[in-house]
Design a protein around this motif. Structure first.
Motif, PDB file in Angstrom:
ATOM      1  N   ALA A 112      62.009  57.325  37.383  1.00 38.63           N
ATOM      2  CA  ALA A 112      62.890  56.983  38.508  1.00 38.63           C
ATOM      3  C   ALA A 112      63.207  55.496  38.527  1.00 38.63           C
ATOM      4  O   ALA A 112      62.381  54.659  38.142  1.00 38.63           O
ATOM      5  N   GLY A 113      64.410  55.200  39.009  1.00 37.06           N
ATOM      6  CA  GLY A 113      64.818  53.813  39.162  1.00 37.06           C
ATOM      7  C   GLY A 113      66.245  53.744  39.656  1.00 37.06           C
ATOM      8  O   GLY A 113      66.948  54.762  39.708  1.00 37.06           O
ATOM      9  N   ALA A 114      66.692  52.555  40.030  1.00 35.90           N
ATOM     10  CA  ALA A 114      68.108  52.367  40.360  1.00 35.90           C
ATOM     11  C   ALA A 114      68.938  52.656  39.106  1.00 35.90           C
ATOM     12  O   ALA A 114      68.465  52.460  37.982  1.00 35.90           O
ATOM     13  N   PRO A 115      70.166  53.141  39.265  1.00 31.56           N
ATOM     14  CA  PRO A 115      70.975  53.453  38.073  1.00 31.56           C
ATOM     15  C   PRO A 115      71.062  52.307  37.073  1.00 31.56           C
ATOM     16  O   PRO A 115      70.964  52.539  35.859  1.00 31.56           O
ATOM     17  N   PHE A 116      71.217  51.082  37.550  1.00 36.17           N
ATOM     18  CA  PHE A 116      71.292  49.954  36.623  1.00 36.17           C
ATOM     19  C   PHE A 116      69.962  49.736  35.918  1.00 36.17           C
ATOM     20  O   PHE A 116      69.931  49.394  34.723  1.00 36.17           O
ATOM     21  N   ASP A 117      68.852  49.936  36.620  1.00 37.22           N
ATOM     22  CA  ASP A 117      67.540  49.782  35.989  1.00 37.22           C
ATOM     23  C   ASP A 117      67.341  50.824  34.887  1.00 37.22           C
ATOM     24  O   ASP A 117      66.748  50.522  33.843  1.00 37.22           O
ATOM     25  N   LEU A 118      67.825  52.053  35.114  1.00 42.60           N
ATOM     26  CA  LEU A 118      67.735  53.076  34.079  1.00 42.60           C
ATOM     27  C   LEU A 118      68.548  52.664  32.849  1.00 42.60           C
ATOM     28  O   LEU A 118      68.119  52.875  31.709  1.00 42.60           O
ATOM     29  N   PHE A 119      69.705  52.084  33.096  1.00 41.21           N
ATOM     30  CA  PHE A 119      70.541  51.598  32.002  1.00 41.21           C
ATOM     31  C   PHE A 119      69.807  50.512  31.208  1.00 41.21           C
ATOM     32  O   PHE A 119      69.729  50.582  29.967  1.00 41.21           O
ATOM     33  N   MET A 120      69.276  49.516  31.884  1.00 41.62           N
ATOM     34  CA  MET A 120      68.612  48.413  31.193  1.00 41.62           C
ATOM     35  C   MET A 120      67.344  48.877  30.484  1.00 41.62           C
ATOM     36  O   MET A 120      66.978  48.338  29.428  1.00 41.62           O
ATOM     37  N   ALA A 121      66.669  49.881  31.041  1.00 38.56           N
ATOM     38  CA  ALA A 121      65.427  50.367  30.430  1.00 38.56           C
ATOM     39  C   ALA A 121      65.687  51.164  29.157  1.00 38.56           C
ATOM     40  O   ALA A 121      64.822  51.220  28.270  1.00 38.56           O
ATOM     41  N   THR A 122      66.866  51.772  29.039  1.00 41.00           N
ATOM     42  CA  THR A 122      67.148  52.658  27.906  1.00 41.00           C
ATOM     43  C   THR A 122      68.055  52.049  26.851  1.00 41.00           C
ATOM     44  O   THR A 122      67.999  52.451  25.683  1.00 41.00           O
ATOM     45  N   TYR A 123      68.902  51.107  27.228  1.00 41.88           N
ATOM     46  CA  TYR A 123      69.920  50.587  26.309  1.00 41.88           C
ATOM     47  C   TYR A 123      69.323  50.058  24.996  1.00 41.88           C
ATOM     48  O   TYR A 123      69.808  50.408  23.909  1.00 41.88           O
ATOM     49  N   PRO A 124      68.276  49.215  25.041  1.00 47.37           N
ATOM     50  CA  PRO A 124      67.754  48.689  23.768  1.00 47.37           C
ATOM     51  C   PRO A 124      67.228  49.779  22.841  1.00 47.37           C
ATOM     52  O   PRO A 124      67.428  49.707  21.620  1.00 47.37           O
ATOM     53  N   GLU A 125      66.552  50.801  23.394  1.00 45.33           N
ATOM     54  CA  GLU A 125      65.994  51.846  22.552  1.00 45.33           C
ATOM     55  C   GLU A 125      67.092  52.770  22.016  1.00 45.33           C
ATOM     56  O   GLU A 125      67.013  53.236  20.868  1.00 45.33           O
ATOM     57  N   ILE A 126      68.124  53.041  22.826  1.00 51.37           N
ATOM     58  CA  ILE A 126      69.261  53.812  22.321  1.00 51.37           C
ATOM     59  C   ILE A 126      69.854  53.100  21.113  1.00 51.37           C
ATOM     60  O   ILE A 126      70.110  53.708  20.063  1.00 51.37           O
ATOM     61  N   GLU A 127      70.068  51.806  21.249  1.00 47.07           N
ATOM     62  CA  GLU A 127      70.642  51.028  20.157  1.00 47.07           C
ATOM     63  C   GLU A 127      69.723  51.028  18.937  1.00 47.07           C
ATOM     64  O   GLU A 127      70.162  51.219  17.796  1.00 47.07           O
ATOM     65  N   ARG A 128      68.424  50.849  19.154  1.00 45.76           N
ATOM     66  CA  ARG A 128      67.478  50.808  18.035  1.00 45.76           C
ATOM     67  C   ARG A 128      67.487  52.125  17.263  1.00 45.76           C
ATOM     68  O   ARG A 128      67.547  52.139  16.028  1.00 45.76           O
ATOM     69  N   GLU A 129      67.416  53.240  17.987  1.00 42.24           N
ATOM     70  CA  GLU A 129      67.374  54.542  17.328  1.00 42.24           C
ATOM     71  C   GLU A 129      68.673  54.847  16.587  1.00 42.24           C
ATOM     72  O   GLU A 129      68.648  55.414  15.484  1.00 42.24           O
ATOM     73  N   GLU A 130      69.791  54.485  17.178  1.00 42.23           N
ATOM     74  CA  GLU A 130      71.065  54.781  16.521  1.00 42.23           C
ATOM     75  C   GLU A 130      71.300  53.911  15.292  1.00 42.23           C
ATOM     76  O   GLU A 130      71.843  54.366  14.289  1.00 42.23           O
ATOM     77  N   LEU A 131      70.875  52.670  15.348  1.00 46.39           N
ATOM     78  CA  LEU A 131      70.962  51.826  14.160  1.00 46.39           C
ATOM     79  C   LEU A 131      70.069  52.379  13.048  1.00 46.39           C
ATOM     80  O   LEU A 131      70.456  52.398  11.873  1.00 46.39           O
ATOM     81  N   ALA A 132      68.884  52.845  13.415  1.00 40.31           N
ATOM     82  CA  ALA A 132      67.971  53.418  12.430  1.00 40.31           C
ATOM     83  C   ALA A 132      68.547  54.689  11.803  1.00 40.31           C
ATOM     84  O   ALA A 132      68.244  55.022  10.655  1.00 40.31           O
ATOM     85  N   ALA A 133      69.398  55.395  12.562  1.00 38.94           N
ATOM     86  CA  ALA A 133      70.014  56.635  12.068  1.00 38.94           C
ATOM     87  C   ALA A 133      71.291  56.370  11.277  1.00 38.94           C
ATOM     88  O   ALA A 133      71.949  57.318  10.840  1.00 38.94           O
ATOM     89  N   GLY A 134      71.664  55.101  11.114  1.00 38.61           N
ATOM     90  CA  GLY A 134      72.823  54.774  10.299  1.00 38.61           C
ATOM     91  C   GLY A 134      74.120  54.576  11.064  1.00 38.61           C
ATOM     92  O   GLY A 134      75.189  54.461  10.463  1.00 38.61           O
ATOM     93  N   PHE A 135      74.030  54.547  12.408  1.00 40.00           N
ATOM     94  CA  PHE A 135      75.224  54.283  13.216  1.00 40.00           C
ATOM     95  C   PHE A 135      75.340  52.780  13.420  1.00 40.00           C
ATOM     96  O   PHE A 135      74.606  51.994  12.807  1.00 40.00           O
ATOM     97  N   ASN A 136      76.252  52.327  14.317  1.00 37.30           N
ATOM     98  CA  ASN A 136      76.388  50.903  14.602  1.00 37.30           C
ATOM     99  C   ASN A 136      76.217  50.653  16.098  1.00 37.30           C
ATOM    100  O   ASN A 136      76.063  51.580  16.891  1.00 37.30           O
ATOM    101  N   ARG A 137      76.267  49.389  16.496  1.00 38.89           N
ATOM    102  CA  ARG A 137      75.981  49.042  17.895  1.00 38.89           C
ATOM    103  C   ARG A 137      77.069  49.537  18.834  1.00 38.89           C
ATOM    104  O   ARG A 137      76.788  49.972  19.946  1.00 38.89           O
TER     105      ARG A 137
END
Length: 483
Positions: A94-119
């Motif tokens: 649970a969190g404010a919508p913006f907090d959920l965004f900030m908590a997930t954005y770096p890991e989304i980016e990390r996983e997608e870069l590792a899978a061969g996508f881009n930022r």
């Protein structure tokens, strides 16, 4: 006051949409595209639940233009990015919508870069969850998007992205009210016919086809014109376009889209010089408002281009679009001399709000309107993608928006009859029925957007995911689109 929620679940569906006429961008001619819709369930601290929606094209060859990736690969990458973001949001608690965004954005980016996508592609998955949560909260609270942002129900803390914005409420950067009307900026694609004499595939459906048709039929006063990187061909095409434009009206607002077609500024600067010295393009150059992303993204943000961008800015302001691939890309771009960036829902809502605040802070510092956001998203289709994007543009206070879905696609023809009827009933200012089909309602080049101020992100008519194909069952071959 920020409202805490948690994501309880997500569900996605895909529907194919087919063009009435082809659109060429870069090296691809689009004849069909999949639209992915995401339903996002939330629950607040009081146990109240709601479902929100986000939708967008799986835009092949925009997020990732690497030739080694097929169009099917492009779509698969985007589908995976949404699945990655969905999982991380569900796990975030649970969190404010913006907090959920900030908590997930770096890991989304990390996983997608590792899978061969881009930022840039990774941000697509994040943006879909951002929008779904915002829409769900608006429905839960009975508040439109503008009020959610203005009254801080989303908990946006701009200082966590850029320290110089610390302590500045995002509401301070919004217009007094969302724009009730938006001008359409009509895109002229690289194979779009200018007059009936130009070669084009016949389209016998009673709708405008040529640029000349649209200028007269819709009363267009803003244009986005793409160039392809061939100096002589581009110049001849611009002269032909100008010859038609100024027979219809005396002045326009124009954006000139380089579409990443240049490896260096010098060839584009040569095009600018040729435009300026062409006897038939004087008014055209006067009417150009800004230049969009001439440089290919891999070099557009290289510090070595800063002097060239600054010199080009002396002609017309230059903005980034595809190079806006990470959360602070616009901040980085301003340090290289760029004057703006594009808003697109698919790049992220919170990113655009941050960019708006940054532009206005810079403008306040120098005492003039120098930095800005443009509104760019070519073929957003009704209902959810189009209306959520228009609601965002109205919130950001931008007065004209690139909008061509009604040109390349036949109205709401990609939707079931029930969804068309619901959209027309809920948003009669935005749509109209003509000849048995429902279309976007453009009058004097303007869209009326008052009905977008409803709970959520701008749409009352809801999508039917049961009528769509689950992503795991969808096949790129179903489009019939040439790879």
């Amino acid at each position: 006051m920020a409202h805490r929620v948690r994501v309880t679940g997500t569900r996605a569906g895909i529907r194919n949409a087919y063009t009435r006429m082809p659109f060429r961008f870069g090296v691809i001619t689009m004849r069909a595209s999949p639209v992915l819709t995401l339903a996002v369930g939330i629950e607040d601290d009081r146990g109240r639940r709601a479902t929100g929606y986000a939708a967008d094209f799986l835009a092949f060859r925009w997020f990732d233009k690497r030739p080694e990736k097929s169009l099917a690969d492009n779509c698969a990458d985007l589908i995976r990015s949404v699945a990655t973001a969905s999982r991380l949001y569900r796990d975030a608690g649970a969190g404010a919508p913006f907090d959920l965004f900030m908590a997930t954005y770096p890991e989304i980016e990390r996983e997608e870069l590792a899978a061969g996508f881009n930022r840039l592609g990774a941000s697509f998955g994040s943006s879909m969850l951002e929008r779904g949560v915002i829409d769900a909260l608006g429905r839960l609270l009975g508040k439109p998007f503008f009020e959610l942002v203005r009254d801080d129900h989303l908990g946006i803390d701009l200082g966590t992205i850029t320290p110089e914005l610390e302590g500045l409420p995002v509401g301070d950067f919004l217009p007094p009210a969302p724009r009730p009307r938006l001008h359409v900026r009509h895109t002229v694609g690289l194979v779009d016919p200018i007059t009936p004499a130009d070669p084009h595939e016949p389209v016998d459906d009673g709708l405008p086809v040529t640029l000349e048709d649209y200028l007269r039929h819709d009363g267009i006063g803003y244009l986005k014109i793409k160039v392809g990187g061939d100096l002589d061909a581009d110049l001849a095409r611009l002269e032909a376009i100008a010859g038609v434009m100024y027979r219809v009206r005396a002045a326009y607002g124009i954006s000139l889209d380089g579409n990443e077609q240049y490896k260096a500024v010098a060839p584009f600067q040569e095009l600018v010089e040729r435009i300026k010295t062409s006897p038939s393009l004087g008014r055209f150059w006067r009417d150009v408002l800004f230049i969009e992303q001439p440089l290919e993204r891999s070099i557009a943000m290289d510090p070595g281009v800063a002097d060239d961008i600054t010199r080009l800015n002396a002609e017309k302001p230059v903005i980034i679009d595809e190079a806006d691939g990470w959360l602070t890309a616009f901040r980085d771009a301003t340090r290289l001399g760029y004057r703006g960036t594009s808003h697109k829902n698919c790049k992220g809502i919170y990113k655009s709000l941050h960019n708006l605040a940054l532009a206005r802070t810079h403008n306040a510092r120098v005492g003039r309107e120098e930095w800005f956001l443009s509104a760019e998203d070519l073929t957003n289709l009704p209902v959810v993608p189009l209306q959520a994007d228009l609601a965002s543009v109205a919130l950001l206070g931008i007065d004209h928006v690139e909008r061509n879905g009604h040109h390349y696609f036949r109205g709401l023809g990609h939707l079931p009859d029930a969804e068309k009827a619901a959209a027309l009933e809920a948003h009669p200012d935005l749509y109209e029925r003509t000849g048995g089909e429902v279309f976007l309602r453009v009058r004097d080049g303007v869209l009326a957007c008052g009905s977008l101020q409803c709970p959520g992100m701008g749409f009352r008519a809801l999508p039917d995911l049961d009528a769509m194909t689950p992503p795991e069952d969808w096949d790129f071959a179903s489009l019939g689109q040439e790879a």
